[in-house]
Design an enzyme around this catalytic site. Structure first.
Site, PDB file in Angstrom:
ATOM      1  N   LYS A   1       0.842  -1.192   0.000  1.00  0.00           N
ATOM      2  CA  LYS A   1       0.000   0.000   0.000  1.00  0.00           C
ATOM      3  C   LYS A   1       0.877   1.242   0.000  1.00  0.00           C
ATOM      4  CE  LYS A   1      -3.815  -1.886   2.824  1.00  0.00           C
ATOM      5  NZ  LYS A   1      -4.907  -1.817   1.844  1.00  0.00           N
TER       6      LYS A   1
ATOM      7  N   ARG B   1      -9.773 -11.884   2.887  1.00  0.00           N
ATOM      8  CA  ARG B   1     -10.630 -12.989   2.413  1.00  0.00           C
ATOM      9  C   ARG B   1      -9.922 -14.332   2.561  1.00  0.00           C
ATOM     10  NH1 ARG B   1     -11.068 -10.307  -3.447  1.00  0.00           N
ATOM     11  NH2 ARG B   1     -11.016  -8.507  -2.059  1.00  0.00           N
TER      12      ARG B   1
HETATM   13  N1  BES Z   1      -7.871  -3.918   4.878  1.00  0.00           N
HETATM   14  C1  BES Z   1      -8.081  -3.560   3.526  1.00  0.00           C
HETATM   15  C2  BES Z   1      -9.405  -2.842   3.281  1.00  0.00           C
HETATM   16  C3  BES Z   1      -9.601  -1.517   3.976  1.00  0.00           C
HETATM   17  C4  BES Z   1      -9.428  -0.341   3.271  1.00  0.00           C
HETATM   18  C5  BES Z   1     -10.032  -1.451   5.277  1.00  0.00           C
HETATM   19  C6  BES Z   1      -9.635   0.871   3.895  1.00  0.00           C
HETATM   20  C7  BES Z   1     -10.247  -0.233   5.902  1.00  0.00           C
HETATM   21  C8  BES Z   1     -10.052   0.936   5.206  1.00  0.00           C
HETATM   22  C9  BES Z   1      -8.068  -4.804   2.655  1.00  0.00           C
HETATM   23  O1  BES Z   1      -7.258  -5.839   3.075  1.00  0.00           O
HETATM   24  C10 BES Z   1      -7.572  -4.406   1.317  1.00  0.00           C
HETATM   25  O2  BES Z   1      -6.433  -4.050   1.209  1.00  0.00           O
HETATM   26  N2  BES Z   1      -8.430  -4.482   0.309  1.00  0.00           N
HETATM   27  C11 BES Z   1      -8.079  -4.162  -1.008  1.00  0.00           C
HETATM   28  C12 BES Z   1      -8.660  -5.222  -1.903  1.00  0.00           C
HETATM   29  C13 BES Z   1      -8.122  -5.177  -3.297  1.00  0.00           C
HETATM   30  C14 BES Z   1      -6.656  -5.511  -3.316  1.00  0.00           C
HETATM   31  C15 BES Z   1      -8.909  -6.167  -4.124  1.00  0.00           C
HETATM   32  C16 BES Z   1      -8.650  -2.800  -1.354  1.00  0.00           C
HETATM   33  O3  BES Z   1      -9.755  -2.471  -0.904  1.00  0.00           O
HETATM   34  O4  BES Z   1      -7.989  -2.048  -2.044  1.00  0.00           O
HETATM   35 MN    MN Z   2      -5.253  -5.637   2.371  1.00  0.00          MN
END
Ligand code: BES
Ligand code: MN
Ligand code: ZN
Length: 514
Positions: free
Chosen positions: A295, A369
């Site tokens: 990220k 997931r």
């Molecule tokens: N933990 C994050 C989602 C999240 C985003 C929680 C903002 C709280 C605030 C999750 O693990 C994630 O990174 N999701 C990705 C999924 C994508 C890679 C398909 C996302 O939402 O970008």
């Molecule tokens: Mn994530």
């Protein structure tokens, strides 16, 4: 921190204006001069209240309040009137916010005891309103101040007693009946228990990831089992045990961290034969860097909140055990850290899940997931519940769809979904259904494995839900994506910035009020 023990909510016999406390408070729905309580208080104070209301343009709007000194005209030193806005827009969150506002005003005025007139919203809602007031009091004094070193943050709260008056003007000499008093006491206890659980979840979320590791969450769960010895048991599986069970997805996510992955399983068993078995599953990623699909810094900054689902299910089970339920309740959380290191899982890896499904990794940031999929399989195999629910800060896409305050709810079990949604309406936690459209499953196709873990740009919350459905199979199941409401960047009186404890109230409502 939670205020447990220092501030208590009690029931006071009316009338409000006769209460021997430092401060009396009541609410106003719009134009105060048309309100009976306002009129009698104004009269008792010789017209000061209406003068102040006029000069400060107080119109009973949300966020408005007036405070006047009584100069000995009534036993209390101060009268506070808080605006509640129009009755038609008044809901559960407003009651919590009002109670929180009154508590904060009393603390600011250094009052140690106050009397608050519970707004009359219909006799059939009285217990609920009282419960929500009790919740708002404790939610409103929550502050995560552990790491603030100034003296301000160390000073104990002035307010010790929040007294509820449930009758504006009881007939001369009339005391509340014993049954009424008992119902009020039960509603207060329920509200306080729920608020303490929510504040506990907030603490777990707000603590840095360096403190709340998977092992720390496991220790917290064990402490809850110890507290409820006889009804609650804790089982903690270490990484070795999880490997024996074949949790290849869960362990892959955690393998890049020196913090060992821990699988938490709390069980509440009622004294009598349970009517059914319910499992609450929480996402417990104690820090989500994204892994090799790393990220950007701004998106990573808040990723200690990625265990909010785990915090919620553990805290809710604590409250459920305190209140008591006639069903068996399980709280399950697969806890680990998603980091980058020489041991971390990689893009292109193929993982084998506990149920045998193989998964090609096309994004290591879609880790939630993976952990949840194995948790769901564990629940189906070891618990065989009648119903299961999962709570996960799963996708940014859910926030794009619904905004930051609303959880996305997905299920193809209409009856279960309906009873969950009606529980959420009673608690005022904002949830909205998203369709589990099976056609989007095409996005999860992999040429070399049974599926891949990530879809493309459109419908990201739904493809995550469909991924989980693979493991939920035919067990009645509801998926709740709490990525938005698990933590907030703008405050309201009953909810400071940071972790919110979202979903605790609805789980408790669902499990204890069938
Ligand atoms: N933990 C994050 C989602 C999240 C985003 C929680 C903002 C709280 C605030 C999750 O693990 C994630 O990174 N999701 C990705 C999924 C994508 C890679 C398909 C996302 O939402 O970008
Ligand atoms: Mn994530
Ligand atoms: Zn995550």
């Amino acid at each position: 921190m939670a205020d447990k023990g220092t501030l208590s909510v009690t029931h006071l016999a009316g009338p409000l204006l006769a209460a021997s406390v430092d401060l009396v408070a009541f609410v106003s729905f719009g134009d105060p001069t048309r309100d009976a309580t306002f009129k009698s208080a104004d009269q008792a104070l010789g017209g000061v209240l209406s003068d102040v209301a006029k000069s400060e343009s107080f119109e009973g709007k949300v966020g408005q309040s007036i405070t006047v000194h009584t100069h000995g005209r009534i036993p209390a030193r101060r009268v506070v009137v808080v605006g509640a806005g129009p009755r038609s827009e008044f809901g559960t969150p407003s009651i919590r916010d009002l109670a929180a506002t009154v508590t904060q005003l009393a603390n600011k005025a250094s009052a140690s005891a106050l009397a608050f007139l519970v707004p009359a919203l219909g006799a059939n809602r009285e217990a609920q309103v009282i419960q929500h007031v009790a919740e708002g009091v404790h939610l409103g004094v929550y502050k995560f101040g552990r790491y603030l070193t100034g003296d301000d943050h160390k000073r104990p709260m002035a307010l010790k007693s929040f007294g509820l008056v449930t009758d504006a003007a009881p007939k001369a000499g009339k005391k509340p009946t014993v049954t009424h008093t008992k119902l009020v006491a039960a509603a207060i206890l329920r509200g306080e228990t729920i608020a303490f659980a929510i504040n506990h979840a907030r603490d777990l979320i707000n603590e840095p990831a360096a403190v709340i590791t998977p092992s720390a969450l496991a220790a917290d769960a064990m402490a809850i089992a110890k507290k409820h010895k006889g009804t609650v048991t804790a089982t903690i599986l270490d990484a070795k045990k999880c490997a024996e069970l074949g949790m290849g997805m869960f362990l892959a996510v955690g393998q890049g961290s020196v913090q060992e992955a821990k699988f938490i399983h709390l069980t509440y068993k009622p004294a009598k034969k349970p009517k059914k078995k319910v499992a609450f599953i929480g996402k417990g990623v104690t820090f989500d860097s994204g892994g090799y699909s790393i990220k950007p810094s701004a998106a990573m900054e808040d990723m200690k909140v990625d265990m909010s689902g785990a915090a919620a299910v553990i805290s809710a089970l604590d409250a459920i055990a305190t209140i008591g339920a006639d069903i068996e309740v399980h709280a399950v959380a697969a806890c680990c850290e998603n980091l980058v290191s020489g041991h971390a899982y990689k893009l292109g890896d193929v993982l084998t899940s506990m149920d045998g499904t193989t998964v090609e990794i096309n994004n290591t940031d879609a880790e939630g997931r993976l952990t949840l999929g194995d948790a769901i399989t564990y629940v189906r195999a070891k618990i065989q519940p009648d119903e299961m629910f999962d709570f996960a800060t799963l996708t940014g896409a859910c926030m794009v769809a619904l905004g930051p305050y609303t959880a996305g709810v997905m299920s193809d079990h209409e009856a279960l979904l309906k009873s969950w949604m009606s529980a959420s309406e009673r608690t005022g936690e904002d949830m909205w259904r998203l369709p589990l459209n099976g056609r989007l499953r095409e996005q999860l196709k992999s040429p070399i494995a049974d599926m891949r873990n990530t879809g493309d740009r459109f419908g990201g919350a739904i493809t995550a839900g469909l991924f989980l459905k693979t493991f939920a199979k035919d067990t009645p199941w509801v998926h709740v994506d709490i990525a938005g409401p698990a933590s907030v960047s703008s405050a309201r009186p009953s909810q400071p910035k940071g972790g919110t404890g979202f979903a605790v109230a609805t789980m408790v409502e669902y499990a204890t009020r069938r």
